[in-house]
Design a protein around this motif. Sequence first.
Motif: not given
Length: 197
Positions: A74-79, A81-89, A91-98
């Motif tokens: 989860x500490x990797x750079x770019x995690x 960004x997964x959410x912000x590019x896919x889910x817009x407003x 987004x959260x770290x939880x959904x990106x990690x999921x």
Amino acid sequence: MSPSSKPFTKPIQRVKLNLAVTRLAQELDVFVAGPFIDKNWTAEELVKQSAATRARLAVKDFIESDLQHRVVLGEHRGVDEIGSSAFGDHTSFAIAELALVRECEAIVIFPSSVGSFCELGAWSLSEHICRKMLIIPEKKFENEVSYLNIGTLRMAASNGASIIWRDLEDLESIMGDVRRFVGFAHDRAMVRSVTRD
């Protein structure tokens, strides 16, 4: 000559060789979760960390070096960004990690920090994730009545997660558990590579 004593035919030899080469070349993505780690810690800094933190870092190194698979943190750079590019407003770290753990072939988690308890709570509800998850909680809490034990871990187990209670200072046993679990995940990935259309 009985069928079992005949030499392998060329097609059998070819398939056997191809599968062996595929297995050697196949790298799994293994998500390793738990308390925060910094791969740049000095030996002095590492000694000051919790047993779970040291175990997580040791498992990360073991999977990369000994088992030759890719580790995702989860500490990797770019995690983020997964959410912000896919889910817009939304987004959260939880959904990106999921999204990330759903793509990994195996997950190893040391539930021993606020973040890792939250991750485990979210992931325990997914059978798809649990079937490929090894949970290594601290042995000394195994018999305590807690939400972790009667809620999250029970749910994860019912959804297919493997749970092995360990003294987190016992790195030799933990590495054996991880070797077997990741080996099983590798076997599963090999089967999928053959059965996929």
